[in-house]
Write a protein that holds these residues in place. Structure first.
Motif, PDB file in Angstrom:
ATOM      1  N   THR A  12       3.179  -4.634   7.349  1.00 18.69           N
ATOM      2  CA  THR A  12       3.225  -5.065   5.955  1.00 18.69           C
ATOM      3  C   THR A  12       1.876  -5.669   5.565  1.00 18.69           C
ATOM      4  O   THR A  12       1.038  -5.970   6.422  1.00 18.69           O
ATOM      5  CB  THR A  12       4.319  -6.128   5.751  1.00 18.69           C
ATOM      6  OG1 THR A  12       3.964  -7.290   6.520  1.00 18.69           O
ATOM      7  CG2 THR A  12       5.687  -5.622   6.172  1.00 18.69           C
ATOM      8  N   LYS A  28      -3.633  -6.655  -1.689  1.00 19.48           N
ATOM      9  CA  LYS A  28      -2.895  -5.922  -2.737  1.00 19.48           C
ATOM     10  C   LYS A  28      -3.866  -5.284  -3.725  1.00 19.48           C
ATOM     11  O   LYS A  28      -3.691  -4.139  -4.126  1.00 19.48           O
ATOM     12  CB  LYS A  28      -1.956  -6.859  -3.498  1.00 19.48           C
ATOM     13  CG  LYS A  28      -0.687  -7.180  -2.771  1.00 19.48           C
ATOM     14  CD  LYS A  28       0.190  -8.071  -3.634  1.00 19.48           C
ATOM     15  CE  LYS A  28       1.452  -8.451  -2.923  1.00 19.48           C
ATOM     16  NZ  LYS A  28       2.295  -9.346  -3.721  1.00 19.48           N
ATOM     17  N   ARG A  32      -4.675  -0.865  -4.435  1.00 24.40           N
ATOM     18  CA  ARG A  32      -4.411  -0.191  -5.714  1.00 24.40           C
ATOM     19  C   ARG A  32      -5.298   1.037  -5.860  1.00 24.40           C
ATOM     20  O   ARG A  32      -6.463   1.042  -5.448  1.00 24.40           O
ATOM     21  CB  ARG A  32      -4.641  -1.150  -6.867  1.00 24.40           C
ATOM     22  CG  ARG A  32      -3.615  -2.252  -6.866  1.00 24.40           C
ATOM     23  CD  ARG A  32      -3.619  -3.012  -8.172  1.00 24.40           C
ATOM     24  NE  ARG A  32      -2.472  -3.881  -8.221  1.00 24.40           N
ATOM     25  CZ  ARG A  32      -2.531  -5.209  -8.114  1.00 24.40           C
ATOM     26  NH1 ARG A  32      -3.694  -5.813  -7.999  1.00 24.40           N
ATOM     27  NH2 ARG A  32      -1.436  -5.922  -8.154  1.00 24.40           N
ATOM     28  N   ARG A  43       2.722   4.228   0.371  1.00 28.37           N
ATOM     29  CA  ARG A  43       3.534   3.631  -0.694  1.00 28.37           C
ATOM     30  C   ARG A  43       4.933   4.198  -0.559  1.00 28.37           C
ATOM     31  O   ARG A  43       5.155   5.392  -0.697  1.00 28.37           O
ATOM     32  CB  ARG A  43       2.948   3.956  -2.055  1.00 28.37           C
ATOM     33  CG  ARG A  43       1.595   3.319  -2.238  1.00 28.37           C
ATOM     34  CD  ARG A  43       1.194   3.262  -3.702  1.00 28.37           C
ATOM     35  NE  ARG A  43       0.047   2.401  -3.839  1.00 28.37           N
ATOM     36  CZ  ARG A  43       0.100   1.072  -3.926  1.00 28.37           C
ATOM     37  NH1 ARG A  43       1.248   0.471  -3.899  1.00 28.37           N
ATOM     38  NH2 ARG A  43      -0.992   0.358  -4.050  1.00 28.37           N
ATOM     39  N   GLY A  45       8.109   3.575  -2.329  1.00 32.36           N
ATOM     40  CA  GLY A  45       8.718   2.887  -3.462  1.00 32.36           C
ATOM     41  C   GLY A  45       7.867   1.698  -3.827  1.00 32.36           C
ATOM     42  O   GLY A  45       6.656   1.821  -4.031  1.00 32.36           O
ATOM     43  N   ARG A  46       8.460   0.533  -3.852  1.00 29.55           N
ATOM     44  CA  ARG A  46       7.698  -0.676  -4.181  1.00 29.55           C
ATOM     45  C   ARG A  46       7.031  -1.300  -2.961  1.00 29.55           C
ATOM     46  O   ARG A  46       6.306  -2.278  -3.066  1.00 29.55           O
ATOM     47  CB  ARG A  46       8.586  -1.696  -4.873  1.00 29.55           C
ATOM     48  CG  ARG A  46       9.650  -2.256  -3.982  1.00 29.55           C
ATOM     49  CD  ARG A  46      10.552  -3.214  -4.720  1.00 29.55           C
ATOM     50  NE  ARG A  46      11.145  -4.126  -3.752  1.00 29.55           N
ATOM     51  CZ  ARG A  46      11.378  -5.386  -3.959  1.00 29.55           C
ATOM     52  NH1 ARG A  46      11.111  -5.913  -5.132  1.00 29.55           N
ATOM     53  NH2 ARG A  46      11.900  -6.140  -3.035  1.00 29.55           N
ATOM     54  N   TYR A  47       7.294  -0.749  -1.793  1.00 28.41           N
ATOM     55  CA  TYR A  47       6.753  -1.293  -0.555  1.00 28.41           C
ATOM     56  C   TYR A  47       5.436  -0.616  -0.186  1.00 28.41           C
ATOM     57  O   TYR A  47       5.299   0.586  -0.323  1.00 28.41           O
ATOM     58  CB  TYR A  47       7.759  -1.120   0.583  1.00 28.41           C
ATOM     59  CG  TYR A  47       9.086  -1.769   0.285  1.00 28.41           C
ATOM     60  CD1 TYR A  47       9.239  -3.151   0.349  1.00 28.41           C
ATOM     61  CD2 TYR A  47      10.174  -0.998  -0.090  1.00 28.41           C
ATOM     62  CE1 TYR A  47      10.450  -3.739   0.049  1.00 28.41           C
ATOM     63  CE2 TYR A  47      11.392  -1.586  -0.388  1.00 28.41           C
ATOM     64  CZ  TYR A  47      11.521  -2.960  -0.312  1.00 28.41           C
ATOM     65  OH  TYR A  47      12.718  -3.544  -0.616  1.00 28.41           O
ATOM     66  N   VAL A  48       4.505  -1.416   0.292  1.00 28.48           N
ATOM     67  CA  VAL A  48       3.210  -0.907   0.751  1.00 28.48           C
ATOM     68  C   VAL A  48       3.120  -1.202   2.244  1.00 28.48           C
ATOM     69  O   VAL A  48       3.360  -2.332   2.674  1.00 28.48           O
ATOM     70  CB  VAL A  48       2.036  -1.592   0.015  1.00 28.48           C
ATOM     71  CG1 VAL A  48       0.706  -1.122   0.564  1.00 28.48           C
ATOM     72  CG2 VAL A  48       2.129  -1.332  -1.479  1.00 28.48           C
TER      73      VAL A  48
END
Length: 69
Positions: A12, A28, A32, A43, A45-48
């Motif tokens: 994470t 973060k 991007r 990526r 979904g919303r998880y990186v």
């Protein structure tokens, strides 16, 4: 299922921030896509997630190494 297929060692942003001693917000921003040289990441979904053993991640970090003068 092929036993030769390797699964990436994903971490994470929090785990990487702790390893590299950086703020999560900094990581973060550099994950991007609008960044000129984004950190290579997955990526989901919303998880990186980042593959800690990915040569592209090592190359990205090497590009930031300061030149000693």
């Amino acid at each position: 299922m092929n036993s030769e297929t390797s699964v990436p060692a994903l971490v994470t942003l929090k785990e990487l921030a702790e390893r590299w001693n950086l703020p999560i917000s900094w990581l973060k921003e550099y994950c991007r896509t609008r960044c000129s040289d984004p950190i290579p990441c997955y990526r989901l979904g919303r998880y990186v997630r980042l593959d800690i053993n990915d040569p592209a991640l090592s190359a990205w970090l090497a590009r930031r190494k300061a030149v000693q003068r």
